[in-house]
Design an enzyme around this catalytic site. Structure first.
Site, short mmCIF file in Angstrom:
data_model
loop_
_atom_site.label_atom_id
_atom_site.label_comp_id
_atom_site.label_asym_id
_atom_site.label_seq_id
_atom_site.Cartn_x
_atom_site.Cartn_y
_atom_site.Cartn_z
N ASP A 1 0.86 -1.19 0.00
CA ASP A 1 0.00 0.00 0.00
C ASP A 1 0.89 1.24 0.00
O ASP A 1 1.87 1.32 0.76
CB ASP A 1 -0.90 -0.01 1.24
CG ASP A 1 -1.79 1.22 1.31
OD1 ASP A 1 -2.84 1.20 0.63
OD2 ASP A 1 -1.44 2.17 2.02
N ASP B 1 -4.32 2.56 -4.83
CA ASP B 1 -2.89 2.49 -4.52
C ASP B 1 -2.54 1.18 -3.85
O ASP B 1 -1.54 1.08 -3.13
CB ASP B 1 -2.49 3.66 -3.62
CG ASP B 1 -3.22 3.65 -2.28
OD1 ASP B 1 -4.33 3.07 -2.23
OD2 ASP B 1 -2.69 4.20 -1.31
#
Length: 542
Positions: A422, A465
């Site tokens: 992440d 993301d």
């Protein structure tokens, strides 16, 4: 003649086609046609091209057997084209054999030879029975074109292939055709030289056929019935007897052939040979009106079924009979009519060649279209499994491959591991540097992750993301080391090339697969590990 009902829809279509072939083998053409038409309708409804080609071939063979040559030629051409599209060379060779026969009978002997030769090349590695069928039809095509030595050689090859491999029953078909070829050769010898050069070859073939009968007493032939085959062989004996002056014997053979026509489906080819023999008998007896009558009947029947080979013989025979009576002018009229018909036939042949070329072009176009559609479908499938921005796999691909990844890991006794990646503070990057820079960051991160995978590993962008790397051949401890290396690689990447002052870091959670895992449970543990790692690192930073 019995009326046949179509087969039940519950009967598999290939079984229906098999029944059609058996019916044809035993001479029941009407039943074969009903079955083949039913199979064709079902294949077309299902868009089943291979089965459609088989059904068309069965129809062509049945029509050819009862001398419906034009329809058989068109159907055999369609079958050959479909077999070619399906890349079925054996089927195409079989269709070309039937096409060759119909073309040569209809007066297009050159095209018939071409089709037979092509079928023979396609059958080069086929079993002896299939090769023999091609040689048999090549012999017929050569005979109809007047190349009698080549025809005889082709028939001898077919007979040798069959009898050497124990196919005594099937060898009877080329023997019948070889005998008919020799009758035609004798006829043309007499026409061009004014007399028979020799009838010994005709007698030799009769004796050879008799020996084959002794070798296979319960004789049946493929694509025909025994009664009709015996009638054709008997007609060959009748011509020999007639030309040797034994008119009573010749007459008995003609009567036997006529009687055979009352059994089963009518066969105009037998009737034509019978009328030819009767005209020869009447000529030998100098019964001129009867000889001319049989010639005219022969000509009309041959024209009605497009048997141009027999049309030509009828014209020449009538011209000879008229000449024998001193009617030279009438004889020349018949020869001029034959010449005009041959000219018309050549024009028709050119038109048919153009049509066959068009069919071949359509077949090529269809195959090219099919290849393009397959490539397009493959591209669409690939696009459906890829993330458009980064070029990595997407979640759909991950869902498809995880069960296989877990199975292979269990087989090796080594559970795979997964890293959940992440981007830290990604929203801040978008807000501070723009969404275009944010997209560029994700693309660069995709390149970094791709550099860490080996064969069997799967880098995936889940969305936004969030990324995942599934490691197929690494234990959980090694996966944690890889996760650290990914973080280090991201931190040291020259982000300032995108924008000055841009810095990017990632948090990574790692989890090994468990025996009862699904994708959701495995991702959940990775996600939890990632947040634990993110929180602990951020607390240190604070």
């Amino acid at each position: 003649m019995p009326v046949y009902a179509p087969p039940e829809s519950s009967v598999p279509v290939m079984q229906v086609l098999h029944q059609a072939q058996l019916a044809l083998k035993h001479g029941d053409v009407a039943h074969s046609l009903v079955l083949a038409k039913a199979a064709l309708a079902r294949a077309q409804a299902a868009h089943d091209l291979p089965t459609e080609a088989r059904a068309l071939l069965a129809l062509a063979q049945a029509d050819s057997m009862v001398s419906r040559f034009r329809r058989a030629q068109e159907t055999a051409q369609r079958a050959a084209t479909l077999f070619q599209m399906c890349e079925d060379t054996r089927g195409e060779a079989e269709a070309l054999a039937t096409l060759s026969h119909t073309l040569s009978v209809m007066g297009h002997s050159e095209e018939g030879v071409e089709a037979a030769l092509l079928g023979l090349k396609l059958n080069a590695d086929a079993p002896s029975l299939s090769q023999a069928l091609s040689y048999n039809h090549l012999g017929v095509a050569y005979a109809h074109g007047g190349s009698f030595d080549r025809s005889d050689a082709a028939f001898r090859t077919a007979i040798g292939l069959l009898e050497d491999n124990g196919h005594w029953m099937e060898a009877y078909l080329p023997r019948v055709n070889q005998r008919a070829m020799e009758v035609t050769r004798c006829f043309f010898d007499r026409y061009y030289q004014g007399q028979f050069t020799s009838l010994e070859r005709l007698a030799h073939l009769r004796r050879a056929g008799a020996r084959s009968v002794q070798a296979a007493p319960n004789l049946l032939v493929f694509q025909g019935a025994l009664v009709k085959t015996q009638a054709l062989l008997g007609l060959g004996d009748g011509f020999e007897a007639c030309w040797l002056g034994n008119l009573a014997v010749a007459q008995s053979h003609a009567d036997f052939a006529q009687a055979s026509e009352t059994r089963g489906d009518p066969n105009p080819s037998i009737t034509l040979m019978e009328l030819w023999l009767r005209a020869e008998i009447a000529w030998s007896a100098q019964d001129w009106p009867l000889a001319e009558y049989h010639c005219h009947r022969m000509m009309q029947l041959a024209m009605s079924i497009d048997n141009e080979h027999m049309v030509g013989i009828a014209y020449l025979l009538l011209a000879q009979i008229l000449t024998a009576q001193g009617k030279e002018r009438a004889s020349q009229t018949q020869l001029r009519a034959l010449k005009q018909r041959e000219t018309d036939l050549r024009h028709a042949a050119l038109q048919q060649r153009e049509e066959r070329i068009e069919w071949q072009l359509q077949a090529r176009a269809s195959r090219a279209t099919a290849r393009r559609l397959a490539q397009h479908a493959q591209q669409l499938e690939q696009l459906a499994m890829e993330d458009a921005l980064t070029g990595l796999f997407n979640r759909r691909y991950l869902e498809r491959m995880v069960p296989e990844l877990l199975r292979k890991g269990a087989d090796r006794g080594l559970s795979p591991a997964m890293a959940f990646v992440d981007v830290d503070y990604f929203k801040r990057i978008n807000d501070q540097f723009s969404h275009q820079v944010g997209d560029a960051v994700l693309q660069e991160l995709g390149h970094i992750l791709r550099s860490f995978v080996r064969e069997g590993d799967v880098p995936v962008r889940l969305g936004g993301d969030e990324f995942v790397v599934a490691f197929a051949h690494v234990d959980q401890a090694a996966a944690h080391g890889l996760a650290q290396r990914i973080q280090d690689a991201v931190r040291s990447h020259p982000w300032s090339r995108l924008r000055p002052d841009l810095q990017v870091s990632v948090s990574v959670g790692v989890a090994g697969a468990q025996g009862s895992d699904t994708l959701q449970s495995w991702l959940h543990r990775c996600d939890v590990g990632m947040y634990v790692e993110k929180d602990s690192r951020h607390q240190i930073l604070v």
